[in-house]
Motif scaffolding. Sequence first.
Motif, PDB file in Angstrom:
ATOM      1  N   THR A 148     -87.581 -13.879 -28.155  1.00  0.00           N
ATOM      2  CA  THR A 148     -88.699 -13.151 -28.754  1.00  0.00           C
ATOM      3  C   THR A 148     -89.773 -12.865 -27.714  1.00  0.00           C
ATOM      4  O   THR A 148     -90.270 -11.732 -27.628  1.00  0.00           O
ATOM      5  N   LYS A 161     -79.557 -19.714 -25.233  1.00  0.00           N
ATOM      6  CA  LYS A 161     -78.401 -19.492 -26.114  1.00  0.00           C
ATOM      7  C   LYS A 161     -77.148 -19.769 -25.288  1.00  0.00           C
ATOM      8  O   LYS A 161     -76.858 -20.913 -24.973  1.00  0.00           O
ATOM      9  N   ASP A 174     -81.159  -5.315 -25.121  1.00  0.00           N
ATOM     10  CA  ASP A 174     -81.362  -6.674 -25.622  1.00  0.00           C
ATOM     11  C   ASP A 174     -80.033  -7.428 -25.492  1.00  0.00           C
ATOM     12  O   ASP A 174     -79.133  -7.287 -26.325  1.00  0.00           O
TER      13      ASP A 174
HETATM   14  C1  LIG Z   1     -81.716 -14.650 -30.733  1.00  0.00           C
HETATM   15  C2  LIG Z   1     -81.943 -13.227 -30.473  1.00  0.00           C
HETATM   16  C3  LIG Z   1     -83.224 -12.742 -30.182  1.00  0.00           C
HETATM   17  C4  LIG Z   1     -84.477 -13.593 -30.286  1.00  0.00           C
HETATM   18  O1  LIG Z   1     -84.389 -14.742 -29.564  1.00  0.00           O
HETATM   19  P1  LIG Z   1     -85.234 -16.068 -29.863  1.00  0.00           P
HETATM   20  O2  LIG Z   1     -84.827 -16.914 -28.723  1.00  0.00           O
HETATM   21  O3  LIG Z   1     -84.801 -16.598 -31.197  1.00  0.00           O
HETATM   22  O4  LIG Z   1     -86.674 -15.742 -29.847  1.00  0.00           O
HETATM   23  C5  LIG Z   1     -83.333 -11.411 -29.873  1.00  0.00           C
HETATM   24  N1  LIG Z   1     -82.273 -10.605 -29.850  1.00  0.00           N
HETATM   25  C6  LIG Z   1     -81.031 -11.032 -30.149  1.00  0.00           C
HETATM   26  C7  LIG Z   1     -79.884 -10.069 -30.101  1.00  0.00           C
HETATM   27  C8  LIG Z   1     -80.828 -12.358 -30.481  1.00  0.00           C
HETATM   28  O5  LIG Z   1     -79.606 -12.784 -30.806  1.00  0.00           O
END
Ligand SMILES: *Cc1c(COP(=O)(O)O)cnc(C)c1O
Length: 501
Positions: free
Chosen positions: A162, A304, A267
């Motif tokens: 985010t 992630k 993204d």
């Molecule tokens: C998880 C995610 C986000 C946001 O990430 P956070 O670490 O939860 O703030 C943005 N874009 C995608 C595609 C995501 O999977």
Amino acid sequence: MSVKDTLFRWLNRVNPRVMRAAEQTLKAVPGVDARMEQEYASMLGELEHSLKPYAGEFDAYAELPKTGRDRELILDEMEQLNARERGKWQEGFVSGAVYHGDAAYIEFLNRVYALNSQSNPLHADVFPATSKFEAEIVSMTAHLLGADETNDIVGTVTSGGTESILLAMKTYRDFARDKKGIAAPEIIAPVSAHAAFDKAAQYFNLKLVHIPLDAAMRADVDAARRALNKNTIALIGSAPCFPYGTLDPIQELSELAYAHGIGFHTDACLGGFVLPFAEKLGYAVPPFDFRLRGVTSMSADTHKYGYAAKGTSVVLYRGRALRHYQYYTATDWSGGLYFSPTFAGSRPGALSATAWAALVSIGQAGYLEATRAILETATKIKNGIRELPELKILGDPLWVIAFASATLDIYKVMDALTQRGWSLNGLHKPAAVHLALTQRHTVPGVAERFLTDLRDAVAYVKAHPEDKGAMAPVYGLAANLPLRGVVSDLLKRYMDVLYKV
Ligand SMILES: *Cc1c(COP(=O)(O)O)cnc(C)c1O
């Protein structure tokens, strides 16, 4: 039943007449407002039990204890809390959330954190090791995503996906205002783009123009072309998107942005540390990164599939001139010369250290292996889903798998899976359920257990049309509900409950 399930169940019990009246006249009619507050209070009052499961069992502190508690007792209590919660994610019952989760690996990251717990990169002179870690995190991530000697890909470490997205959008806004005099900036994003883009639009006064998806759940390029105007500052695509795990046509979209001389943000929060390795493994991965000339910024989440501890991500830019619009500097403050690269002032250097340690300890071979295991598990699960005539996978995803049904209420299937211990994501528009595979799902037996439970869930829903399910009616309602203001108000009160002692 999960807290979210309970919330949605209660949502369904709000008197629709009250909701409609409230929506129309919300602030204008004091009587309705008061009635709504009563409804919210009674709904959330009961919900509190599931949100605060430890109430009465563990001491709660509304104020500082008179004297400090024994450290060992605090640790002992936290061990108990941890033991209650870890089984669910450890055993692979959860979509996303914990991406690595191996006990010895967690122990390693914890030691790295402990060694660096005092570090604050705001004081680069005191903690130059953290600057080294952050510079290398950015560089390693950039080189994974198409940086080379010719393109000057730079960036910063942030607190999460985010923040990476918010910063990139703020950067485009300030760049466009400075270089082009755009005072009413607009960004264009597919409806499947993460909510963080909408959050950025709210925070920074941008107009977010949503474009639809095609049948393969990818952004519609023609719609993007039509949405462009003289106020457009950036176009957005996901690689892949969170709901369906599908990749937008980044090549076409970024060329469109290039031709119009505006920014393009990929993204890759979800895909940044998976797709480069999927490509090496021979999976069909269309180009999505800085190898495309139109891509001017990217986000990739170390916390992630980079397998770092929670709290770090990377935002990248093509060219340090663009990165300058992200930075903050104060030259007239009585506190002295002040500057910070991201939103925060003081920052947890220890989290950057764990992100660095994750990247360096896993290395290319480790990420390749992790990706191989996740994608092979995903193939097994996708094949299993395709054997069920009642279900349909949306688009052609790699490892974040959304499925819907033309014949069954998919939320009832999700309910039946919740009964079997699973914690999956319900999606709206269209109604679907998704599972984001992580290393927790590559443990032998987990994929088989999922498919067995899914088959049982489908069979159960077919055999028991009378069972309305806990969540299904609610999801149905929330999906169709025209009363977004009421839902929004309810969610705000839900967050209030989270902060109740
Ligand atoms: C998880 C995610 C986000 C946001 O990430 P956070 O670490 O939860 O703030 C943005 N874009 C995608 C595609 C995501 O999977």
